[in-house]
Design an enzyme around this catalytic site. Structure first.
Site, PDB file in Angstrom:
ATOM      1  N   HIS A  82      -5.545   3.160  -5.396  1.00 45.15           N
ATOM      2  CA  HIS A  82      -6.426   3.358  -4.151  1.00 45.15           C
ATOM      3  C   HIS A  82      -7.911   3.596  -4.470  1.00 45.15           C
ATOM      4  O   HIS A  82      -8.641   4.487  -3.673  1.00 45.15           O
ATOM      5  CB  HIS A  82      -5.595   4.509  -3.313  1.00 45.15           C
ATOM      6  CG  HIS A  82      -4.480   4.369  -2.843  1.00 45.15           C
ATOM      7  ND1 HIS A  82      -3.990   3.692  -1.631  1.00 45.15           N
ATOM      8  CD2 HIS A  82      -3.286   4.438  -3.499  1.00 45.15           C
ATOM      9  CE1 HIS A  82      -2.646   3.614  -1.523  1.00 45.15           C
ATOM     10  NE2 HIS A  82      -2.193   4.010  -2.619  1.00 45.15           N
ATOM     11  N   ASN A 155       0.859   4.618   3.784  1.00 43.83           N
ATOM     12  CA  ASN A 155       0.512   3.275   3.696  1.00 43.83           C
ATOM     13  C   ASN A 155       0.810   2.646   4.859  1.00 43.83           C
ATOM     14  O   ASN A 155       1.428   2.906   5.726  1.00 43.83           O
ATOM     15  CB  ASN A 155       1.442   2.780   2.481  1.00 43.83           C
ATOM     16  CG  ASN A 155       0.826   3.290   1.077  1.00 43.83           C
ATOM     17  OD1 ASN A 155      -0.225   3.577   0.993  1.00 43.83           O
ATOM     18  ND2 ASN A 155       1.911   3.131  -0.039  1.00 43.83           N
ATOM     19  N   TYR A 369      -1.204  14.851  -6.585  1.00 44.67           N
ATOM     20  CA  TYR A 369      -2.480  14.766  -5.853  1.00 44.67           C
ATOM     21  C   TYR A 369      -3.423  15.918  -6.220  1.00 44.67           C
ATOM     22  O   TYR A 369      -4.622  15.786  -6.395  1.00 44.67           O
ATOM     23  CB  TYR A 369      -2.125  14.451  -4.495  1.00 44.67           C
ATOM     24  CG  TYR A 369      -1.745  13.244  -4.030  1.00 44.67           C
ATOM     25  CD1 TYR A 369      -0.455  12.927  -4.264  1.00 44.67           C
ATOM     26  CD2 TYR A 369      -2.472  12.238  -3.521  1.00 44.67           C
ATOM     27  CE1 TYR A 369       0.213  11.563  -4.153  1.00 44.67           C
ATOM     28  CE2 TYR A 369      -1.730  11.063  -3.183  1.00 44.67           C
ATOM     29  CZ  TYR A 369      -0.475  10.682  -3.559  1.00 44.67           C
ATOM     30  OH  TYR A 369      -0.201   9.525  -3.091  1.00 44.67           O
TER      31      TYR A 369
HETATM   32 FE1  HDD Z   1      -0.295   8.146  -3.776  1.00 42.91          FE
HETATM   33  C1  HDD Z   1      -3.754   8.205  -3.781  1.00 42.91           C
HETATM   34  C2  HDD Z   1      -0.247   6.891  -0.822  1.00 42.91           C
HETATM   35  C3  HDD Z   1       3.178   7.567  -3.862  1.00 42.91           C
HETATM   36  C4  HDD Z   1      -0.220   9.586  -6.906  1.00 42.91           C
HETATM   37  N1  HDD Z   1      -1.771   7.641  -2.614  1.00 42.91           N
HETATM   38  C5  HDD Z   1      -2.876   7.719  -2.737  1.00 42.91           C
HETATM   39  C6  HDD Z   1      -3.881   7.182  -1.627  1.00 42.91           C
HETATM   40  C7  HDD Z   1      -2.848   6.950  -0.683  1.00 42.91           C
HETATM   41  C8  HDD Z   1      -1.362   6.978  -1.252  1.00 42.91           C
HETATM   42  C9  HDD Z   1      -3.178   6.504   0.621  1.00 42.91           C
HETATM   43  C10 HDD Z   1      -5.183   7.473  -1.559  1.00 42.91           C
HETATM   44  C11 HDD Z   1      -5.690   8.358  -0.794  1.00 42.91           C
HETATM   45  C12 HDD Z   1      -7.341   8.397  -0.822  1.00 42.91           C
HETATM   46  O1  HDD Z   1      -7.692   7.593   0.374  1.00 42.91           O
HETATM   47  O2  HDD Z   1      -8.073   9.016  -1.322  1.00 42.91           O
HETATM   48  N2  HDD Z   1       0.965   7.177  -2.719  1.00 42.91           N
HETATM   49  C13 HDD Z   1       0.793   6.686  -1.432  1.00 42.91           C
HETATM   50  C14 HDD Z   1       2.227   6.669  -0.655  1.00 42.91           C
HETATM   51  C15 HDD Z   1       3.108   6.702  -1.693  1.00 42.91           C
HETATM   52  C16 HDD Z   1       2.341   7.241  -2.897  1.00 42.91           C
HETATM   53  C17 HDD Z   1       2.377   5.972   0.806  1.00 42.91           C
HETATM   54  C18 HDD Z   1       4.627   6.588  -1.698  1.00 42.91           C
HETATM   55  C19 HDD Z   1       5.388   6.659  -0.490  1.00 42.91           C
HETATM   56  N3  HDD Z   1       1.236   8.447  -5.163  1.00 42.91           N
HETATM   57  C20 HDD Z   1       2.581   8.287  -4.882  1.00 42.91           C
HETATM   58  C21 HDD Z   1       3.324   8.846  -6.136  1.00 42.91           C
HETATM   59  C22 HDD Z   1       2.278   9.526  -6.957  1.00 42.91           C
HETATM   60  C23 HDD Z   1       1.148   9.093  -6.427  1.00 42.91           C
HETATM   61  C24 HDD Z   1       4.826   8.790  -6.370  1.00 42.91           C
HETATM   62  C25 HDD Z   1       2.511  10.160  -8.253  1.00 42.91           C
HETATM   63  C26 HDD Z   1       3.682  10.933  -8.531  1.00 42.91           C
HETATM   64  N4  HDD Z   1      -1.707   8.514  -5.392  1.00 42.91           N
HETATM   65  C27 HDD Z   1      -1.356   9.439  -6.268  1.00 42.91           C
HETATM   66  C28 HDD Z   1      -2.488   9.810  -7.236  1.00 42.91           C
HETATM   67  C29 HDD Z   1      -3.607   9.331  -6.108  1.00 42.91           C
HETATM   68  C30 HDD Z   1      -2.809   8.761  -5.047  1.00 42.91           C
HETATM   69  C31 HDD Z   1      -2.645   9.425  -8.453  1.00 42.91           C
HETATM   70  C32 HDD Z   1      -4.736   8.516  -6.748  1.00 42.91           C
HETATM   71  C33 HDD Z   1      -6.063   9.196  -5.920  1.00 42.91           C
HETATM   72  C34 HDD Z   1      -5.841  10.223  -5.159  1.00 42.91           C
HETATM   73  O3  HDD Z   1      -4.451  10.325  -5.565  1.00 42.91           O
HETATM   74  O4  HDD Z   1      -6.291  10.839  -4.837  1.00 42.91           O
HETATM   75  O5  HDD Z   1      -2.588  11.170  -7.049  1.00 42.91           O
END
Ligand code: HDD
Length: 700
Positions: A82, A155, A369
């Site tokens: 993202h 999402n 997160y």
């Molecule tokens: Fe995630 C970012 C949505 C599963 C780990 N995720 C991130 C963002 C969105 C989602 C919208 C961007 C937020 C922003 O605009 O800053 N992610 C989801 C959805 C998931 C999902 C709907 C499943 C239902 N994500 C998921 C899992 C993990 C992560 C299973 C880790 C175990 N996601 C992250 C992250 C991020 C992220 C690596 C990257 C940047 C951030 O968090 O801030 O921690």
């Protein structure tokens, strides 16, 4: 803190003035001095300090060094997923009190607006990648509630690729550019993604969504949003129910077609970001309705899947969505970095009245997160960055750390304490957050629940809920993506999975790839797929609101065009609430037959027809021969036709229409009479001409 050694000019008892509370505000109006970061006025911002005008730059130039050092540090680690996002401020307002199901403060009073910041994103590409790859879109909203921040981090697709957070790094590594070669950027059409997917049957439902039109949205203003996991709502009596969150755009959802997506990505990589920004600037504020599907604890057993499995959805036809309120985005960020880049969403940010479920994917996210923000934003005080700071008071005994912006007073940073001053922070047993008291038992075990084992039934449900053009697009997308996978075994394995989803889909994709069906790998499903009732509410075409509201029309106009016809079309489009851009062969505009200049928003090459939902060509006879010779003009029309758009044209433009190979149909309107404007608007309102598609491209 009072200075012990006060300067002479100050009285011995007067303390040094304390830091103002808001020290992070940038000085601006009324103070025009350009200064260093430490307040030194700068006399020359054009030249570095040199030994002679043609001599070497001096190490002494601390002003140059400060400026360049700051610049060198202007980027922070981008989000691993993202990374590319667009944000906006706004508010959320409930329709009525939802006190019967939740005690969340922001859902109680229909008169109360809660400030929000929303960030929409693609998943796979880097921060500088394009807006229109085939990809999932993130839909994250931070509610600054009176009880603390609530982050709904969802999402535009209601299910996910995997069931357990343990697999998240794998799916992300698989979709990202391949590590040895550093490509492809922002694309799932490559071997590693399909290698992983074809070995991960739980991803099949999500794959159907990701290959559908949902993954190439027309506008961020038109995407639906989903919380994906099952959450809990808990009311003041402590009654807990399961909920699934849904966002619905009030102007409806729409997608582009794949050929358009590829072309837009080249012509305007910022297509979605620009569209969101411009809509807000012109006061056409994007709106979404927030709703929940409420599932009583007693209903859980009746569902034919496990509510904790994030690869499943509940069709609205089975449990309808209860509308809660509306979000309006009405202010663009002041600064993309300070706000959109530094905003830190965490699914663990919840408020009293909302709780988690035991969905193993959600449970993993609750850790991930916070951890990522610590790394990305450089330490534990990221909640003090203005975009992340709660709007309600917040206080505790956490202190110090990198980038501490607060000057905490006093000697007590712990509790209990006999000497802490009155008003020091204390727990709030009455309205503080309480975890829903669920009874948990079980052996410590690394094992997937058998109730998560049906990987195909809902993939089939989704595919069969699509209208024929949407099914064709899924087949085409699969064929396109798999055609980029050079390893034959992976293609064949995917074909094996498709057979469990729908035999027709499998056949179409095999045919499009030129693979004999016998080559499909035989895959034994853990649970044989079942036929579930289709859910028409999953189809975008079935829900198309047939409106021009929020849509964009492009009028291509030449010198000598009829001013009355231009005025009539413009007025009719505006009345239908479309926005209109004018395209002229040159950016200087076009002079109509009465000598008036019509200013242009785009030149012909700068405003291709794929920027618009519908197009009009108002050409004078004299200008047409030049257009017919001009590839950009012919492609303008050919693309509009190929992208299934409604096209209106003045009779003089007919040779151009012909040169573009357009075979007139109900979506090509000749403007030869005053009433044809009405005919055009009605046709444009109806949206894309899906009936044209089979005549233009072989699908699948
Ligand atoms: Fe995630 C970012 C949505 C599963 C780990 N995720 C991130 C963002 C969105 C989602 C919208 C961007 C937020 C922003 O605009 O800053 N992610 C989801 C959805 C998931 C999902 C709907 C499943 C239902 N994500 C998921 C899992 C993990 C992560 C299973 C880790 C175990 N996601 C992250 C992250 C991020 C992220 C690596 C990257 C940047 C951030 O968090 O801030 O921690």
């Amino acid at each position: 803190m009072a200075s012990k050694k006060a300067p002479r000019s100050l009285s011995a008892t007067a303390p040094t003035p304390k830091l103002p509370a808001e020290t992070h505000q940038v000085a601006s109006e009324g103070d025009p001095n350009l200064t260093t970061n430490h307040g030194l006025p700068i006399s020359d911002n054009q030249n570095s300090l040199k030994a002679g005008v043609r001599g070497p730059v001096l190490m002494e130039d601390f002003i140059l060094r400060e400026k360049i050092t700051h610049f060198d540090h202007e980027r922070i680690p981008e989000r691993i997923v993202h990374a590319r996002g667009s944000g906006a401020h706004g508010y959320f307002q409930p329709y009525e009190s939802a006190a019967d199901i939740t005690e969340a403060a922001f859902l109680q009073d229909p008169k109360k607006k809660t400030e929000v910041f929303a960030r929409f994103s693609t998943v796979a590409g880097g921060a500088g990648s394009v807006d229109l790859p085939r990809d999932v879109r993130g839909f994250a909203v931070k509610f600054y509630t009176s009880q603390g921040n609530f982050d709904l981090v969802g999402n535009n697709i209601p299910v996910f690729f995997i069931q357990d957070a343990m697999k998240f790094p794998d799916v992300v590594h698989a979709v990202k550019m391949e590590p040895d070669r550093g490509f492809p950027q922002a694309a799932s059409a490559h071997a590693t993604f399909w290698d992983f997917i074809s070995l991960t049957p739980e991803s099949m439902h999500m794959i159907m969504w990701a290959m559908s039109d949902r993954a190439i949205p027309r506008s961020l203003r038109m995407i639906e949003g989903f919380g994906v996991h099952t959450f809990r709502f808990i009311n003041a009596e402590g009654v807990s129910r399961f909920v699934k969150f849904h966002w619905r755009p009030t102007i409806g959802s729409a997608a582009v077609v794949w050929d358009e997506a590829m072309k837009i990505s080249g012509a305007d990589p910022d297509f979605h970001r620009r569209d969101l920004w411009q809509a807000i600037e012109r006061g056409d504020f994007p709106e979404w309705e927030l709703g929940v599907q409420v599932i009583e604890e007693s209903q859980v057993e009746q569902l034919d899947f496990d509510l904790l499995d994030p690869t499943k959805l509940i069709p609205e036809e089975i449990i309808p969505i209860r509308p809660l309120g509306k979000m309006v985005l009405n202010r663009n960020p002041d600064n993309h970095f300070a706000e959109t880049e530094q905003v830190a969403f965490c699914p663990s940010h919840i408020v009293p009245g909302i709780g988690f479920s035991d969905d193993p994917l959600l449970q993993g996210r609750l850790f991930s997160y916070l951890d990522t923000q610590l790394m990305r934003l450089g330490g534990p005080n990221f909640h003090q960055i203005p975009i992340n700071a709660p709007r309600c008071p917040f206080a505790n005994n956490q202190r110090d750390g990198l980038r501490q912006m607060h000057v905490h007073k006093g000697r007590v940073a712990y509790e209990p304490s006999q000497i802490s001053p009155p008003g020091a922070p204390r727990e709030c047993p009455v309205h503080g957050f309480r975890t829903n008291p669920e009874v948990e038992t079980g052996e410590k075990i690394r094992k997937r629940s058998e109730t998560f084992a049906d990987h195909y039934s809902q993939a089939r449900l989704f595919y069969r809920s699509m209208r024929p053009p949407e099914q064709n697009h899924i087949a085409s997308a699969l064929a396109f993506e798999l055609s980029k996978v050079e390893i034959i075994e992976i293609r064949n394995r995917m074909l094996g999975h498709l057979g469990h989803i729908d035999a027709g889909l499998q056949e179409t994709v095999a045919d499009a790839l030129g693979i004999p069906l016998e080559d499909a790998v035989r895959i034994k499903p853990a649970v044989p797929p079942r036929d579930l009732d289709p859910s028409p509410s999953l189809s975008l075409i079935s829900k198309d609101p047939h409106t021009l509201k929020g849509r964009k029309a492009g009028i291509l106009i030449t010198d000598g065009a009829d001013p009355d016809q231009f005025a009539a079309i413009l007025a009719a489009l505006k009345k239908a609430k479309a926005t209109v851009d004018v395209i002229a062969p040159r950016i200087g505009g076009a002079t109509t037959s009465d000598g008036a200049l019509v200013p242009a928003d785009h030149s012909l090459t700068g405003g291709p027809s794929y920027f618009f939902d519908t197009v009009v060509i108002l050409a004078a006879a004299d200008a047409v021969p030049d257009l017919v010779r001009e590839a950009a003009a012919v492609n303008w029309v050919r693309d509009a036709f190929g992208h299934l758009k409604v096209i209106a044209y003045s009779p003089a433009a007919s040779p151009l229409i012909k040169a573009a190979g357009v075979d007139p149909d109900g979506g090509t309107i000749l403007l030869d009479a005053p009433k044809s404007v009405k005919t055009y608007i009605a046709a444009a309102r109806a949206g894309r001409r899906w009936d044209r598609e089979p005549t233009l491209r072989s699908v699948g």
